[in-house]
Design a protein around this motif. Structure first.
Motif, PDB file in Angstrom:
ATOM      1  N   ASP A   1      -2.998  -6.007  -2.881  1.00 48.93           N
ATOM      2  CA  ASP A   1      -2.368  -7.058  -3.687  1.00 48.93           C
ATOM      3  C   ASP A   1      -0.896  -6.747  -3.926  1.00 48.93           C
ATOM      4  O   ASP A   1      -0.039  -7.641  -3.870  1.00 48.93           O
ATOM      5  CB  ASP A   1      -3.095  -7.202  -5.025  1.00 48.93           C
ATOM      6  CG  ASP A   1      -4.523  -7.676  -4.850  1.00 48.93           C
ATOM      7  OD1 ASP A   1      -4.766  -8.452  -3.904  1.00 48.93           O
ATOM      8  OD2 ASP A   1      -5.387  -7.267  -5.644  1.00 48.93           O
ATOM      9  N   VAL A   2      -0.593  -5.492  -4.232  1.00 55.28           N
ATOM     10  CA  VAL A   2       0.798  -5.127  -4.491  1.00 55.28           C
ATOM     11  C   VAL A   2       1.654  -5.355  -3.246  1.00 55.28           C
ATOM     12  O   VAL A   2       2.741  -5.937  -3.308  1.00 55.28           O
ATOM     13  CB  VAL A   2       0.890  -3.660  -4.948  1.00 55.28           C
ATOM     14  CG1 VAL A   2       2.350  -3.221  -5.078  1.00 55.28           C
ATOM     15  CG2 VAL A   2       0.180  -3.470  -6.281  1.00 55.28           C
ATOM     16  N   ALA A   3       1.155  -4.911  -2.087  1.00 54.79           N
ATOM     17  CA  ALA A   3       1.909  -5.090  -0.851  1.00 54.79           C
ATOM     18  C   ALA A   3       2.113  -6.566  -0.547  1.00 54.79           C
ATOM     19  O   ALA A   3       3.197  -6.985  -0.117  1.00 54.79           O
ATOM     20  CB  ALA A   3       1.179  -4.402   0.300  1.00 54.79           C
ATOM     21  N   ALA A   4       1.092  -7.382  -0.771  1.00 54.40           N
ATOM     22  CA  ALA A   4       1.203  -8.821  -0.508  1.00 54.40           C
ATOM     23  C   ALA A   4       2.181  -9.474  -1.466  1.00 54.40           C
ATOM     24  O   ALA A   4       3.001 -10.318  -1.077  1.00 54.40           O
ATOM     25  CB  ALA A   4      -0.167  -9.476  -0.614  1.00 54.40           C
ATOM     26  N   ASN A   5       2.133  -9.086  -2.738  1.00 49.80           N
ATOM     27  CA  ASN A   5       3.019  -9.704  -3.729  1.00 49.80           C
ATOM     28  C   ASN A   5       4.473  -9.270  -3.558  1.00 49.80           C
ATOM     29  O   ASN A   5       5.389  -9.993  -3.985  1.00 49.80           O
ATOM     30  CB  ASN A   5       2.534  -9.364  -5.138  1.00 49.80           C
ATOM     31  CG  ASN A   5       1.186  -9.989  -5.440  1.00 49.80           C
ATOM     32  OD1 ASN A   5       0.779 -10.953  -4.795  1.00 49.80           O
ATOM     33  ND2 ASN A   5       0.474  -9.442  -6.426  1.00 49.80           N
ATOM     34  N   LEU A   6       4.688  -8.127  -2.954  1.00 49.56           N
ATOM     35  CA  LEU A   6       6.056  -7.680  -2.675  1.00 49.56           C
ATOM     36  C   LEU A   6       6.584  -8.255  -1.367  1.00 49.56           C
ATOM     37  O   LEU A   6       7.685  -7.894  -0.926  1.00 49.56           O
ATOM     38  CB  LEU A   6       6.116  -6.150  -2.638  1.00 49.56           C
ATOM     39  CG  LEU A   6       5.887  -5.442  -3.984  1.00 49.56           C
ATOM     40  CD1 LEU A   6       5.907  -3.930  -3.797  1.00 49.56           C
ATOM     41  CD2 LEU A   6       6.914  -5.874  -5.012  1.00 49.56           C
ATOM     42  N   LYS A   7       5.805  -9.142  -0.749  1.00 48.16           N
ATOM     43  CA  LYS A   7       6.229  -9.864   0.460  1.00 48.16           C
ATOM     44  C   LYS A   7       6.576  -8.934   1.619  1.00 48.16           C
ATOM     45  O   LYS A   7       7.487  -9.210   2.404  1.00 48.16           O
ATOM     46  CB  LYS A   7       7.432 -10.760   0.168  1.00 48.16           C
ATOM     47  CG  LYS A   7       7.266 -11.681  -1.020  1.00 48.16           C
ATOM     48  CD  LYS A   7       6.139 -12.666  -0.848  1.00 48.16           C
ATOM     49  CE  LYS A   7       6.042 -13.628  -2.021  1.00 48.16           C
ATOM     50  NZ  LYS A   7       4.877 -14.536  -1.905  1.00 48.16           N
TER      51      LYS A   7
END
Length: 241
Positions: free
Chosen positions: A39-45
């Motif tokens: 989730d963190v990697a996805a939210n940091l684009k």
């Protein structure tokens, strides 16, 4: 013909080392809720690769910056609440003011949504132009038929001749007299058959035999002007003039 070159998509620069760690920690603290590495990697684009994000989160947990919790096969990370700075009273007041402002704005928007939804429902319930055209065509056709039927009356043309009225009156007199005679015969025999019986038993017998006695509406008709006279031709003739 050569195809047009596609516009180059803007790419998020990939962070590494301390910059990547600071970015992940800043995001976790700002959101202040549990996240997994994906989730963190996805939210940091994509600013921090997924594999690197997982390593950074574990490293931050080892340093005490984050708290690591495992549920089944999934690991979540959340900011260490002891490491978060206290919020000043001024900032809390500003946030409270901002919250109230947003709440009022939400209420106004909700009212607008309700009003627009009501208007949309009215528009959807209203007939379309095609449906109105069909209804108008039907109304015009019905009006024309009614005018055609009224034309003879407006011209004073008699719809029923005197001879036809005489025939109708004769038929009425004949069948009215026949009905009165048959009813008198039935009443006489029925009274003889039910005289020894209580009223309730007489009613039950009528139900069993399927006898339909006169209703209050029949009695009212018998007392009316149509049946009160036995003059035959005079009854229908007077009513039609």
């Amino acid at each position: 013909m050569a195809s047009k070159p596609k516009a180059a998509e803007a790419k998020v620069p990939v962070l590494k080392g301390q910059e990547a760690e600071d970015k992940v920690l800043e995001y976790i603290k700002r959101m202040n809720r549990p996240f997994g590495a994906v989730d963190v990697a996805a939210n940091l684009k994509g600013a921090v690769p997924k594999t690197a994000t997982q390593k950074i989160l574990v490293a931050l947990a080892d340093k005490g910056e984050l708290v690591q919790k495992t549920y089944g096969k999934t690991t979540f990370f959340v900011a260490n609440q002891d490491k978060l700075g206290d919020v000043s009273s001024e900032k809390l007041a500003d946030q409270e003011k901002e919250y109230k402002s947003i709440e009022e704005e939400n209420k106004a928007l909700a009212a607008d949504v309700r009003a627009l939804s009501t208007e949309l429902a009215k528009l959807r319930a209203a007939p379309t132009d095609a449906a109105l055209a069909v209804s108008l065509e039907g109304a015009i056709s019905a009006t024309e038929k009614a005018r055609q039927r009224l034309a003879p009356l407006q011209a004073g043309t008699p719809l029923v001749s005197a001879a036809e009225l005489g025939e109708l009156d004769a038929e009425w007199t004949r069948w009215r007299g026949e009905w009165v005679r048959r009813k008198k015969i039935f009443t006489t025999f029925w009274q003889l058959a039910t005289d020894p019986l209580p009223p309730q038993d007489a009613n039950d017998l009528a139900d069993d035999l399927g006898v339909d006695l006169d209703t209050p509406e029949h009695a009212a008709l018998e007392r009316g002007p149509v049946c009160a006279s036995t003059g035959g031709a005079g009854v229908l003739g007077k009513r039609r003039r």
